[in-house]
Design a protein around this motif. Structure first.
Motif, mmCIF file in Angstrom:
data_model
loop_
_atom_site.group_PDB
_atom_site.id
_atom_site.type_symbol
_atom_site.label_atom_id
_atom_site.label_comp_id
_atom_site.label_asym_id
_atom_site.label_seq_id
_atom_site.Cartn_x
_atom_site.Cartn_y
_atom_site.Cartn_z
ATOM 1 N N TYR A 1 0.843 -1.207 0.000
ATOM 2 C CA TYR A 1 0.000 0.000 0.000
ATOM 3 C C TYR A 1 0.878 1.256 0.000
ATOM 4 C CZ TYR A 1 -2.485 3.870 2.178
ATOM 5 O OH TYR A 1 -2.977 5.111 2.470
ATOM 6 N N ARG B 1 1.140 4.108 -3.037
ATOM 7 C CA ARG B 1 0.853 5.519 -2.803
ATOM 8 C C ARG B 1 2.022 6.399 -3.245
ATOM 9 N NH1 ARG B 1 -2.939 4.001 -3.528
ATOM 10 N NH2 ARG B 1 -4.833 3.731 -2.280
ATOM 11 N N GLU C 1 1.984 6.523 -7.105
ATOM 12 C CA GLU C 1 0.679 6.832 -7.695
ATOM 13 C C GLU C 1 0.776 7.856 -8.816
ATOM 14 O OE1 GLU C 1 -2.533 8.947 -5.414
ATOM 15 O OE2 GLU C 1 -3.362 6.921 -5.439
ATOM 16 N N GLU D 1 -10.288 8.707 -6.668
ATOM 17 C CA GLU D 1 -10.685 7.668 -5.726
ATOM 18 C C GLU D 1 -10.971 6.363 -6.460
ATOM 19 O OE1 GLU D 1 -13.981 9.210 -3.612
ATOM 20 O OE2 GLU D 1 -12.785 10.574 -2.363
ATOM 21 N N ARG E 1 -7.733 4.678 -7.285
ATOM 22 C CA ARG E 1 -7.131 4.048 -6.108
ATOM 23 C C ARG E 1 -7.842 2.755 -5.747
ATOM 24 N NH1 ARG E 1 -6.228 9.450 -2.340
ATOM 25 N NH2 ARG E 1 -4.358 10.207 -3.429
ATOM 26 N N PHE F 1 -6.771 -0.981 2.024
ATOM 27 C CA PHE F 1 -6.309 0.272 1.425
ATOM 28 C C PHE F 1 -7.244 1.423 1.789
ATOM 29 C CE2 PHE F 1 -3.393 -1.107 -2.285
ATOM 30 C CZ PHE F 1 -2.777 -2.036 -1.462
ATOM 31 N N TYR F 2 -8.540 1.137 1.791
ATOM 32 C CA TYR F 2 -9.508 2.176 2.157
ATOM 33 C C TYR F 2 -9.290 2.632 3.604
ATOM 34 C CZ TYR F 2 -13.948 4.031 3.886
ATOM 35 O OH TYR F 2 -14.903 4.798 4.494
ATOM 36 N N GLU G 1 -6.220 4.825 3.729
ATOM 37 C CA GLU G 1 -6.392 6.046 2.936
ATOM 38 C C GLU G 1 -7.288 7.042 3.649
ATOM 39 O OE1 GLU G 1 -5.428 8.500 -0.025
ATOM 40 O OE2 GLU G 1 -4.714 6.422 0.097
ATOM 41 N N ASN G 2 -8.334 6.559 4.312
ATOM 42 C CA ASN G 2 -9.292 7.434 4.980
ATOM 43 C C ASN G 2 -9.132 7.451 6.493
ATOM 44 O OD1 ASN G 2 -11.423 8.204 2.701
ATOM 45 N ND2 ASN G 2 -10.834 6.072 2.402
#
Length: 266
Positions: free
Chosen positions: A82, A86, A89, A118, A121, A190-191, A194-195
């Motif tokens: 991950y 990133r 990316e 999004e 990703r 990953f979510y 990411e958040n």
């Protein structure tokens, strides 16, 4: 007869993952690279867990020990992949053949640009997860297939002493389940990072441990416990992943009615 059973088990175990590869990845070189990198990270986690298992001699005979640290190294490998994605990316976006918008669309607002980012990703998470799942499936089932090629195969039919000892078929279904689980695990993992919703990360790690340790019950031929629980978890996590990537009830209704004019790209 053994050839037919071998072919059927192989298609059960590898069919869904291979179909996803053919229809969503095979035509995109960039996605193939991302998937191959995911396969490499899973192999690296396998190597590290094997070294650890070899080094700790007193616990080598305990299956739970090997399974536990295998899951730990897989999740650590997922995290480092991950971080790598990133960092790469921006470079990947330059070579993404799906990034350019169709002709005729001259204005793109900030909201649609954010959604596209999004979506990209989530797409990378899906592709990387498929790489994890395919490599996991290959290593977990290839030896069973090698033994199933004949001329005789043990564990195909039910044994009176063990009512559900259909080892070949149950192994095939469990392999398929793990290959698909790695996809939804990757999306949620990953979510979560990411958040900064670490509940998703905890959910991934916890269910990975749960299903992996439940598979130890197969040594007692308790397939009727491990398979339903594994597929129930797969169903629940798939629904959660669907909504995480932006799905909705209206999307499902539109897909079933075949009236949706928008195209959704995985």
């Amino acid at each position: 007869m053994t050839l037919l059973q071998l072919t059927g088990a192989m298609f059960i175990a590898y069919g869904p993952a291979f179909a996803l590869f053919v229809f969503t990845i095979a035509k995109d070189p960039l996605r193939i690279i991302v998937m191959m990198a995911g396969m490499f990270f899973w192999l690296l986690s396998l190597l590290l867990s094997s070294i650890w298992w070899t080094a700790v001699v007193p616990l080598k005979t305990d299956l739970w020990f090997g399974v536990t640290f295998s899951v730990i190294f897989q999740e650590v490998g997922r995290f480092f992949y991950y971080k790598l994605l990133r960092k790469a990316e921006d470079g990947l976006q330059q070579f993404d053949t799906r990034a350019p918008q169709p002709q005729g669309r001259t204005q793109i607002d900030n909201t649609s640009h954010t959604s596209a980012t999004e979506g990209t990703r989530h797409g990378y998470a899906y592709v990387a997860g498929l790489g994890f799942g395919m490599m996991s499936a290959l290593f977990s089932f290839v030896n069973v297939l090698a033994d199933a090629k004949g001329p005789g195969t043990v564990g195909i039919h039910e044994d009176p002493g063990h009512p559900l000892q259909a080892f070949l078929l149950t192994s095939a279904f469990l392999t398929m389940c793990f290959s698909l689980l790695h996809i939804v695990w990757n999306i949620l993992f990953f979510y979560g990072f990411e958040n900064r919703d670490y509940r998703a990360v905890v959910l991934v790690v916890a269910t990975h441990f749960l299903i992996s340790l439940l598979s130890l019950l197969d040594t007692q031929y308790l397939y009727h416990i491990t398979l339903p629980i594994s597929y129930a978890i797969l169903l629940v996590l798939s629904v959660i992943s669907f909504f995480v990537v932006g799905g909705s009830i209206s999307n499902i209704k539109a897909a079933l009615s075949c009236k949706n004019e928008r195209s959704y790209d995985l």
